[in-house]
Design a protein around this motif. Sequence first.
Motif, short mmCIF file in Angstrom:
data_model
loop_
_atom_site.label_atom_id
_atom_site.label_comp_id
_atom_site.label_asym_id
_atom_site.label_seq_id
_atom_site.Cartn_x
_atom_site.Cartn_y
_atom_site.Cartn_z
N ARG A 71 47.18 9.57 30.66
CA ARG A 71 48.01 10.75 30.92
C ARG A 71 49.40 10.59 30.31
NH1 ARG A 71 44.83 11.26 35.72
NH2 ARG A 71 46.02 9.67 36.82
N ALA A 72 49.97 9.39 30.43
CA ALA A 72 51.28 9.15 29.81
C ALA A 72 51.20 9.24 28.30
CB ALA A 72 51.79 7.77 30.24
N ARG A 73 50.13 8.70 27.73
CA ARG A 73 49.95 8.77 26.29
C ARG A 73 49.80 10.22 25.82
NH1 ARG A 73 45.75 5.53 25.81
NH2 ARG A 73 47.06 3.68 25.62
N LEU A 74 49.11 11.04 26.61
CA LEU A 74 48.93 12.44 26.26
C LEU A 74 50.27 13.17 26.25
CD1 LEU A 74 47.22 14.90 25.63
CD2 LEU A 74 46.74 15.13 28.09
N GLU A 75 51.13 12.89 27.20
CA GLU A 75 52.44 13.54 27.22
C GLU A 75 53.26 13.13 26.00
OE1 GLU A 75 53.39 15.96 29.20
OE2 GLU A 75 51.37 15.82 30.05
N GLN A 76 53.20 11.86 25.63
CA GLN A 76 53.91 11.37 24.45
C GLN A 76 53.35 12.02 23.19
OE1 GLN A 76 53.48 7.17 23.80
NE2 GLN A 76 55.02 7.09 22.17
N LEU A 77 52.03 12.11 23.10
CA LEU A 77 51.38 12.72 21.95
C LEU A 77 51.78 14.19 21.81
CD1 LEU A 77 49.19 12.70 19.69
CD2 LEU A 77 47.52 13.25 21.47
N THR A 78 51.78 14.90 22.92
CA THR A 78 52.13 16.32 22.89
C THR A 78 53.56 16.52 22.40
OG1 THR A 78 50.61 16.74 24.73
CG2 THR A 78 52.26 18.43 24.27
N ALA A 79 54.48 15.71 22.91
CA ALA A 79 55.88 15.83 22.48
C ALA A 79 56.04 15.54 21.00
CB ALA A 79 56.75 14.88 23.31
N GLU A 88 46.94 23.52 20.39
CA GLU A 88 46.10 23.88 21.53
C GLU A 88 46.04 22.68 22.46
OE1 GLU A 88 41.44 24.96 22.62
OE2 GLU A 88 42.02 24.57 20.55
N ARG A 89 46.63 22.82 23.62
CA ARG A 89 46.64 21.74 24.61
C ARG A 89 45.28 21.69 25.30
NH1 ARG A 89 50.79 19.05 27.73
NH2 ARG A 89 49.67 17.39 28.81
N LYS A 90 44.71 20.49 25.41
CA LYS A 90 43.43 20.28 26.05
C LYS A 90 43.58 19.24 27.15
CE LYS A 90 40.82 21.39 21.87
NZ LYS A 90 39.74 20.96 20.95
N PRO A 91 42.61 19.16 28.06
CA PRO A 91 42.75 18.20 29.16
C PRO A 91 42.90 16.76 28.69
CG PRO A 91 41.05 19.81 29.69
CD PRO A 91 41.44 20.05 28.26
N ALA A 92 42.30 16.42 27.54
CA ALA A 92 42.37 15.03 27.07
C ALA A 92 43.04 14.90 25.73
CB ALA A 92 40.97 14.43 27.00
N GLY A 93 43.67 15.95 25.23
CA GLY A 93 44.29 15.85 23.92
C GLY A 93 44.95 17.13 23.47
N VAL A 94 45.20 17.20 22.17
CA VAL A 94 45.85 18.35 21.55
C VAL A 94 45.18 18.60 20.21
CG1 VAL A 94 48.01 19.36 20.75
CG2 VAL A 94 48.05 17.70 22.62
N ASP A 98 41.77 17.49 15.73
CA ASP A 98 41.79 17.25 17.17
C ASP A 98 42.23 15.82 17.43
OD1 ASP A 98 40.84 19.09 19.41
OD2 ASP A 98 39.46 19.63 17.79
N LEU A 99 43.20 15.65 18.30
CA LEU A 99 43.65 14.34 18.73
C LEU A 99 43.36 14.20 20.22
CD1 LEU A 99 47.09 14.07 16.90
CD2 LEU A 99 44.85 13.36 16.09
N SER A 100 42.74 13.10 20.60
CA SER A 100 42.35 12.90 21.99
C SER A 100 42.73 11.49 22.43
CB SER A 100 40.83 13.10 22.15
OG SER A 100 40.43 12.82 23.47
N VAL A 101 43.09 11.37 23.71
CA VAL A 101 43.39 10.05 24.27
C VAL A 101 42.18 9.48 25.02
CG1 VAL A 101 45.84 10.56 24.43
CG2 VAL A 101 44.37 11.02 26.40
N ALA A 102 41.06 10.20 24.97
CA ALA A 102 39.81 9.72 25.58
C ALA A 102 38.73 9.74 24.51
CB ALA A 102 39.39 10.60 26.76
N LYS A 103 38.08 8.63 24.29
CA LYS A 103 37.10 8.53 23.21
C LYS A 103 35.79 9.22 23.61
CE LYS A 103 34.73 5.25 20.16
NZ LYS A 103 35.09 6.03 18.95
N MET A 104 35.40 10.22 22.84
CA MET A 104 34.14 10.91 23.05
C MET A 104 33.87 11.73 21.80
SD MET A 104 31.46 11.60 24.85
CE MET A 104 31.71 11.15 26.57
#
Length: 252
Positions: free
Chosen positions: A101-109, A124-130, A169-175
């Motif tokens: 979650r912290a990484r996602l906030e940093q990524l979004t900024a 486009e903000r997503k639950p696990a990425g942008v 697409d950038l995600s902080v959760a691998k899938m």
Amino acid sequence: MTDLDAAVRALARAPRLLVALDFDGVLAPIVSVPSDARPLPDSAAALEELATLPDTTVALLSGRGRADLAAVSGFGDPIRLIGSHGSEFDDGASLLDDEQRARLEQLTAELRGLVDGEPGVTLERKPAGVAVHVRNAPPDVGTRVLDAVRAGPATWDGVEATPGKAVLDLSVAKMDKGAALDLLRERVAADAVLFAGDDVTDETAFSRLRPDDVGVKVGPGDTAARHRVDAPPDVTTLLRQLVETRRHGREA
């Protein structure tokens, strides 16, 4: 009878069938404003009918966030909606831990800073990425922005980058869609799968298909799918054929 016709007839006899489809470019034509996308009415009707048949699971597997996918598709239970390239299943499970979650906030900024003032570029903000969308940007702007994203936040530890058509697409959760399809197959105990997609992100799913499955690439481009159709209206025809064949086979 074409090879695809024969494959669909064989698929329709599966004891437990999973029908999984990408949304944009498959059920819905590609549009310049993503929020304006809607499924072709006849495809939507066919999917809803398929979902009522016994031992048949229907799912959308999209790069969109799940809430966005629900809004544009208009679908709900019993059609399953799986978003963010499979990072967002419809079982309510929490996606991220505190570090993610912290990484996602940093990524979004960071991404907001990179795209600020760039015409036609949207996030486009997503639950696990942008997702960074450049479909409506001038070509030189889109290239410059995506190059900057690839050279910057896409290289961060814990960030997964998935390229698509005019989007990164950038995600902080691998899938990916392939892993998501495997998981969905296991959860519903499917004997066979139909998967249709149009984007490079769908290739991970095509690569996971088994001999009794049917993979359909929609539109041009290299693919691991064994079958191809031209456009979303051809998907409508395919779905109608599957509905009729599966229903009649069970009534016989």
